[in-house]
Design an enzyme around this catalytic site. Structure first.
Site, PDB file in Angstrom:
ATOM      1  N   ASP A  52      22.949   9.432  43.036  1.00  0.00           N
ATOM      2  CA  ASP A  52      22.796   9.351  41.826  1.00  0.00           C
ATOM      3  C   ASP A  52      22.654  10.196  40.608  1.00  0.00           C
ATOM      4  O   ASP A  52      22.317  10.380  39.755  1.00  0.00           O
ATOM      5  CB  ASP A  52      21.117   8.588  41.447  1.00  0.00           C
ATOM      6  CG  ASP A  52      19.974   9.582  41.988  1.00  0.00           C
ATOM      7  OD1 ASP A  52      20.527  10.487  42.417  1.00  0.00           O
ATOM      8  OD2 ASP A  52      18.836   9.246  41.981  1.00  0.00           O
ATOM      9  N   ARG A 240      13.921  11.802  38.095  1.00  0.00           N
ATOM     10  CA  ARG A 240      14.658  10.657  37.851  1.00  0.00           C
ATOM     11  C   ARG A 240      14.044   9.818  36.662  1.00  0.00           C
ATOM     12  O   ARG A 240      13.259  10.078  36.127  1.00  0.00           O
ATOM     13  CB  ARG A 240      14.743   9.923  38.932  1.00  0.00           C
ATOM     14  CG  ARG A 240      15.518  10.498  40.395  1.00  0.00           C
ATOM     15  CD  ARG A 240      15.460   9.431  41.229  1.00  0.00           C
ATOM     16  NE  ARG A 240      16.248   8.270  40.671  1.00  0.00           N
ATOM     17  CZ  ARG A 240      16.768   7.342  41.829  1.00  0.00           C
ATOM     18  NH1 ARG A 240      16.705   7.542  42.888  1.00  0.00           N
ATOM     19  NH2 ARG A 240      17.278   6.517  41.067  1.00  0.00           N
ATOM     20  N   PRO A 325      23.361  15.694  51.210  1.00  0.00           N
ATOM     21  CA  PRO A 325      23.306  15.245  49.725  1.00  0.00           C
ATOM     22  C   PRO A 325      22.576  16.315  48.977  1.00  0.00           C
ATOM     23  O   PRO A 325      22.541  16.396  47.895  1.00  0.00           O
ATOM     24  CB  PRO A 325      22.220  14.060  49.628  1.00  0.00           C
ATOM     25  CG  PRO A 325      21.474  14.320  50.817  1.00  0.00           C
ATOM     26  CD  PRO A 325      22.464  15.028  51.992  1.00  0.00           C
TER      27      PRO A 325
END
Lengths: 634, 634
Positions: A52, A240, A325
Site C-alpha cells: 500500500d 494508514r 517490504p
C-alpha cells in the site's frame, strides 16, 4: 463429461495477472489505443492488506497518466519519519525525526499509503472508461511461442498461443493468439514457470509479522513512519487511512515453525504477534480491539534470470523480483516495470520502432531490480541488527542506520532510478545539460508560458502520451545572433530530410511534442517569432522566468545546468526519462539517436496493417487539450 | 379545455432560477442536507456565450465546496494583463504588462475563464450525486407570503405559497409551500417584480458589442487580458478555451439604434461589430471565419432597493444588481450572494440560529453591491474615456488607468470583500490578530500538522461545511506557563456552562470545528498534550513551522499579526470570513459572540421538528474524511 468449447480470438497484448503491475500495463496500453486483454485467476480484486505504499517517483508517474489527483484525495500522506532506540531506563525512546523522503528533487516529497484495492480501482475505473475490464476468474493453462524466426521478427504477427480456462464455467476454454504477452502474475508466476525462467537469490532466516490495527496507544509518533530498534527486536510503524497503523514486527525466534522449519501460519495468531510487538515498544502502550488484516512472512530476495522469451512474452512485477517490504518498494518497482515497457510495445505495435527496442526492457529493469535487492539485503540486515549499547558494542548505531536510510533515500524514493547507456539512453552530450542526468527522470521545474504568463510544472507538459518530448532550450533569444541560430536549427529540424519528417511525415505531432524554452524574461521574448520559426503553437513556447508575483518559476537553466546564452536540446522519452541531449545545432545527433531504434515512417505509411495501429490521432488530441492547443507543424 | 391539475408539496427552500447564483445556492443547501427544489423557465442550460470569468475569491469559495479542482482542469487561466495606447504612428501600441490580479494574498492569483454552461455543469453534477436536479421548463406564476407574524417568526413554518406552471405540460400546475424562497432569476427577475422591489440606479449611454471568435491575428497579446485604448474607441480582449477570444468592442456612435433610441439588435451584425473592433486594433490584424457567439448591450448600473421580503423570500445575483461586465464581476458577485446566505438559511432551518441572522444577508451583500456599482461607474467611465494625446489633453493617461486597474484590483478580485460590524462580525479585538481583518476572508497560509508533519493550506481545513471554525492560536506551548494557560482555556471552553456545551451538547462537532495552532516548531510541540487538553483528535493540532524541506509553512503568526508567545483565538464563519477574535482567555467573549445570533441547543434538542433538520452527522463525517479524523470532544 462435457466437451470443452474452444473459442478463438486475437489480441495485440494479453496481460496475465491483474495486480498493480498488470493493471498499470493494461491501462497504459488501452490509453495508447492498443487492443489489450487482461485476465486474473482470482474472482475479486484485493479487499484488505497487501502492499500500500506509493513512493515519490511512482506518484510522478501516476501524475503523468492523470491518476495522481485521486491518489492524493484518497491516500494518507507520510511526510516525516521518527527513529527509536533503546533507552538507558529500559524500553525504547525517541532519537530523532527526519523527512520521510531523502530526495529533495522529488515533486511530491512524501509517500502515500493507500490500500492496494483502491490503487487497483484507479486503473480499473480508468480502463472501464475505455471499455476494458478484467476477465476473472480466468487462468492460463498453456502457452506456446512460434519457433518461426520470420514470424517472431514480424511485429504484426501473432506468434504467441495461450490456452485460457474460465474457472466459473468449466465448459469454457479459450485460445488467444497474441502479438505479445505480459506475465504480471505475482511471486509464484505461472508465466515465469511456463517459460522455465529461474529465480536467482535466496531466502533469509528473518521472519516478520504484519498487523493492520487501529491502535489504542500513547506512542507519540504513531502518525509518522517509525523504525523502533529495541533490545527485543525491531518494529516498523506505517500510518494508514482511518487512523489505522500497519506494524511490521520482527518475530525470528518468536515465530511458530513447522517441523520442516517452515512458517506455521495455522498456529500463529495476530494476538501473539502483537505481544512480540508490545515487548519491542515498551514503555509505550500498543493495544487494539480488531485486527483488520495480518500475515507472517520470511524475507526472500530474488531476481528472475531473464525477463522475457524471444521479446514476445515478458514478465513484470513480483514475477521478476521479490524482496523485503521494509523499503516499501514492491508495488512501486512493479508498476515502474510496466511503465517502462508500455511505450516500447506501443512503438513496435504501431510499426514505428524495431523489435530490438523491446530488449531495453530487460536491460533497464533487471539491472534496477538487482540494485534494489543489493540495497534491500544491506538495509534489511541493518533493520534487524541489534542496536549498539554499552553491553553490545558490535550493534548498529543510530547514526549508521540513519546514514543508510538517507543515503539510499533517493534510490528508495524511485527518484534515483538511472538507466545506463543503450539505444535509448545516449549520455554523449551530458555536458550540455550538466545537472539533468541522462538516463534519469527529468527534474521537475516550473516554466512560464510566454504568451499568457501562466506557470507550468514541466512534468505536466510531459504526460505519458507515448510521445517523445523534444525540449528546445533556445538560450538567450533576445540576442539577434542567438535568435538566428534558433531559426537555423528550426529550419534544419523541419526540413525535408530531417528526422522530424522521416519519422512523422504525415503528422510529426503523433511522435514528437516539441517545446521551446527561452532563457529570457516574459518581456524579453519574441514568442510570436519563436512560434513561427518552429511552425508551432503559442502554447509550446516558454520562458525561464518568475511568475508576476514571484510565486514560482525562474532559474531553470541553472537547475538543469544549461548555458543561458547558447541553450541545448534535451530529449525526454515517453516514460519521462532523459534519453539524450545535444547542442542546439545537433540535428544530426538527434537523427542518429532516433534512427538507432526507430523505423522510417516514410517507408511504412503505405502498409495497411501499420496504418491500423497508427490510428492514434484522437488519443493525442485528448492529451493536448490540457495545454489548449495542437501543434500546427506540417 | 383541460382542467389544470394542482399538485401540492412542501420544501424547505425553493430556488427560482438555475443560473450560477441559483445553482450555487441549491447545491450548497443540498450538501447541508436541506430539502431544496430548483426550477427554471428555460428548457436547457446555457449553451454558449454569457458570463465566464471566475475571480480569485470565487475560486477560493469553489475550493471550499470541493469544486475548484475541476475548474482548474477545464478552464483557461489568465495570469497577465497587457495595455495598449495610441501610437505616435497611428493605430495602437503596447504600453506595458502587469499581473492580471492585484491581490498578492490571493491563493490563486489569476482568473479562470470557463464557459457558463461548464460552470453550471459543476453544480448540476454535484447536485445530481445528491439526487437533486433542476425542474425545467417551469415558471412561477404567483407568490404569496403569510401575513401571520407568529408564522413568519417560526422558522419551522411554511409561510410562502408559490404557484408553478410546467411549460411542457400545460395541464400541470403545482403549489409549493416553502419555508424560504430564493429568487435567482436574473436581471428581469420575476420574483423581484412579484415582491414589488425597485431597482435603483441608471442606464448609461455606453453601448458595447461582444464577439466570441477564434481569431486570425498578429496581435501579440491575444492570450492575455488586454485593454486597448485607441483614438477610435476601446476594445477589451479576454482569452478563452479552444484558442477562442472574447472581444468587448465599444460601439457608441457605431451602434444601430431604433427610432426610440434603443438598440436595434435585429439590424446589428457581428461582421459590423468586428469592423469597429478592427478599426480600434489597427495596425494589428483581427479576423475570424466563425462567430461562435455575439451580442450587444448597454451598460446599466443598478442595485435592488431591498434584498428580501420578511426574510422569507430573498433575491440574489443579477436580480439584485446589474453592472458592466468590464470588471468581470457579474457571475462572481452572484455566486458570492448565495454563498453568503446558504449557511444562514441552514442555521435557521436547523433551529440553531434566530431568524434575525437572515437580516445580515441584505446588510452584507447589498452594501457590497453598492460599492461594486460605485467602482463600476468609475472604472467603466475610465474605460471609454479617450486616451490623452498631444491633441486631446483632457484624455486619460495610461498611468491613471493602470492606477485604477490596480487600486481596485483587490476589490475586483473579490479578495477585498469586507463585511462591516454586525451580530456576526465583531471587530472589538482586532488588535489580537492585527493582519487578519475581521470581516474579510481569512488569509491563506500553510500550517503543518504536528502529529505527522504534513503541510495543510488552512483554506483546505476550513471547507464550506456549515461549521464555525474556532482557531486556537495557542502561542508558545513549549513554555510551561503558556501551556498552563492553554489548558485553562481548554477547560473553560469544554466545561458545562460554556457555549461549546450550550450550543452543541450532544455533539459540538456538528457546529464547531476546533483547530489548535502552536507557534512552536514540530519538535517543540507536545501535540499529544494539546490533543488531550482539548479532548480532540491528533489531526486538529498544527504548528507554525516549515515543512522538512522548507517547501512551505512557517511565519503564520507573523502573517496574521498574532503574538507568538500569547496567541489568540480567531473565529471563522462557515463562509470563510473572519467573524471575531479574542485573547486566549476570552471564553466569555466567544460566548457573547455566539449568543448574539445562536439559540441554545440545550433548550431545543427535545423538539422533534428540530431534531429532523439536525440530522447532519453523515454530512459532517463526509467533510472530516479529508483530514482523516473525527473530533472526539464529548
Amino acid at each position: 463429461m462435457t466437451v470443452p468449447i474452444l473459442e478463438e480470438s486475437k489480441v495485440d497484448v494479453l496481460v496475465i495477472g491483474a495486480g498493480p503491475a498488470g493493471l498499470f500495463c493494461a491501462n497504459g496500453l488501452a490509453r495508447a489505443g492498443v487492443s489489450v486483454r487482461i485476465v486474473d485467476k482470482t474472482p475479486e480484486k484485493v479487499a484488505a492488506g497487501q502492499a500500500d505504499g506509493l513512493q515519490p517517483r511512482t506518484l510522478e508517474v501516476l501524475q503523468s497518466y492523470g491518476l495522481a489527483e485521486r491518489v492524493f484525495r484518497e491516500g494518507t500522506q507520510m511526510h516525516t519519519a521518527a527513529f527509536y532506540n533503546p533507552s538507558p531506563n529500559g524500553g525504547v525512546e525517541p532519537v530523532n525525526k527526519t523527512a520521510d523522503i531523502t530526495g529533495p528533487s522529488a515533486r511530491y516529497p512524501f509517500e502515500v499509503t493507500l490500500h492496494q484495492g483502491n490503487i487497483e480501482s484507479l486503473f480499473l475505473d480508468s480502463m472501464s472508461s475505455m471499455g476494458v475490464g478484467v476477465d476473472r476468474p480466468v487462468t492460463p493453462i498453456s502457452l506456446e511461442i512460434s519457433k518461426d524466426e520470420a514470424e517472431l521478427q514480424d511485429s504484426q504477427s501473432y506468434p504467441v498461443k495461450v490456452l485460457l480456462k474460465h474457472l466459473r464455467d468449466e465448459a469454457l476454454n479459450e485460445v488467444v493468439y497474441a502479438r505479445f504477452v505480459v506475465g504480471a502474475d505475482g511471486a509464484h508466476s505461472w508465466v515465469r514457470k511456463a517459460l522455465g525462467i529461474s529465480m536467482e537469490g535466496e531466502q533469509t532466516d528473518s521472519i516478520w509479522g504484519v498487523l493492520d490495527i487501529q491502535p489504542e496507544t500513547d506512542f507519540p509518533d504513531v502518525r509518522r513512519k517509525c523504525v523502533v530498534h529495541s533490545l527485543n527486536g525491531t518494529c516498523g510503524v506505517i500510518p494508514r487511512e482511518d487512523d489505522m497503523v500497519r506494524l511490521y514486527i520482527q518475530l525470528d525466534d518468536n515465530a511458530v515453525l513447522k517441523d520442516d522449519g517452515r512458517l506455521d501460519k495455522a498456529n500463529t495468531t495476530p494476538e501473539k504477534i502483537l505481544q512480540v510487538g508490545q515487548n519491542i515498544l515498551r514503555p509505550y502502550k500498543m493495544e487494539t480491539k480488531v485486527f483488520y488484516w495480518w500475515t507472517v512472512y520470511t524475507v526472500g530476495q530474488r531476481v528472475a534470470a531473464k525477463y522475457s522469451a524471444h521479446d514476445r512474452v515478458f514478465i513484470a512485477g513480483d514475477a521478476c523480483h521479490t524482496h523485503s517490504p521494509k523499503a516499501g518498494q514492491g508495488m512501486n518497482a512493479s508498476m515502474n516495470d510496466t511503465h517502462n515497457i508500455i511505450w516500447k510495445l506501443v512503438y513496435v505495435l504501431r510499426g514505428w520502432a524495431d523489435m530490438s527496442l523491446l530488449k531495453t526492457y530487460e536491460d533497464e529493469r533487471r539491472k534496477y531490480a538487482q540494485k534494489l535487492i543489493e540495497f534491500d539485503k544491506m538495509f534489511a540486515a541493518l533493520v534487524v541488527k541489534k542496536p549498539k549499547t554499552d553491553d553490545y558494542q558490535e550493534g548498529v548505531t543510530h547514526e549508521e542506520f540513519l546514514r543508510a536510510f538517507q543515503t539510499f533515500g533517493e534510490f528508495t524514493s524511485g527518484i534515483g532510478i538511472h538507466y545506463g547507456p543503450s539505444a535509448i539512453v545516449n549520455p554523449e552530450y551530458q555536458s550540455v545539460a550538466k545537472r539533468l542526468t541522462i538516463g534519469k527522470r527529468i527534474l521537475p521545474h516550473v516554466f512560464v508560458c510566454a504568451a499568457d504568463g501562466r506557470p507550468y510544472e514541466i512534468h505536466d507538459l510531459l504526460p505519458a502520451d507515448t510521445r517523445f518530448k523534444v525540449l528546445v532550450f533556445a538560450g538567450n533569444t533576445s540576442q539577434e545572433a542567438q535568435m538566428q541560430r534558433v531559426r537555423e536549427f528550426a529550419d534544419m529540424l523541419t526540413r525535408k530530410d530531417a528526422f522530424f519528417e522521416r519519422y512523422g511525415k504525415s503528422d510529426p505531432s503523433r511522435l514528437f511534442n516539441l517545446l521551446i524554452i527561452s532563457s529570457t524574461s516574459v518581456d524579453g521574448t519574441d514568442h510570436v517569432g519563436l512560434t513561427k520559426a518552429f511552425r508551432s503553437h503559442w502554447s509550446k513556447v516558454f520562458v525561464d522566468d518568475r511568475t508576476m508575483y514571484g510565486h514560482s518559476g525562474g532559474n531553470g537553466y541553472e537547475e538543469y545546468g544549461i548555458d543561458h546564452a547558447t541553450g541545448a536540446v534535451v530529449v525526454v522519452r515517453p516514460d519521462g526519462y532523459v534519453g539524450m541531449a545535444t547542442p542546439l545545432k545537433g540535428v544530426s545527433e538527434l537523427d542518429a539517436y532516433f534512427s538507432g531504434f526507430m523505423r522510417s515512417i516514410l517507408l511504412l505509411v503505405q502498409t495497411e496493417a501499420v496504418r491500423d495501429v497508427c490510428n492514434v490521432k484522437d488519443f493525442l488530441c485528448a492529451f493536448d487539450s490540457d495545454i489548449d492547443g495542437e501543434e500546427t507543424l506540417v
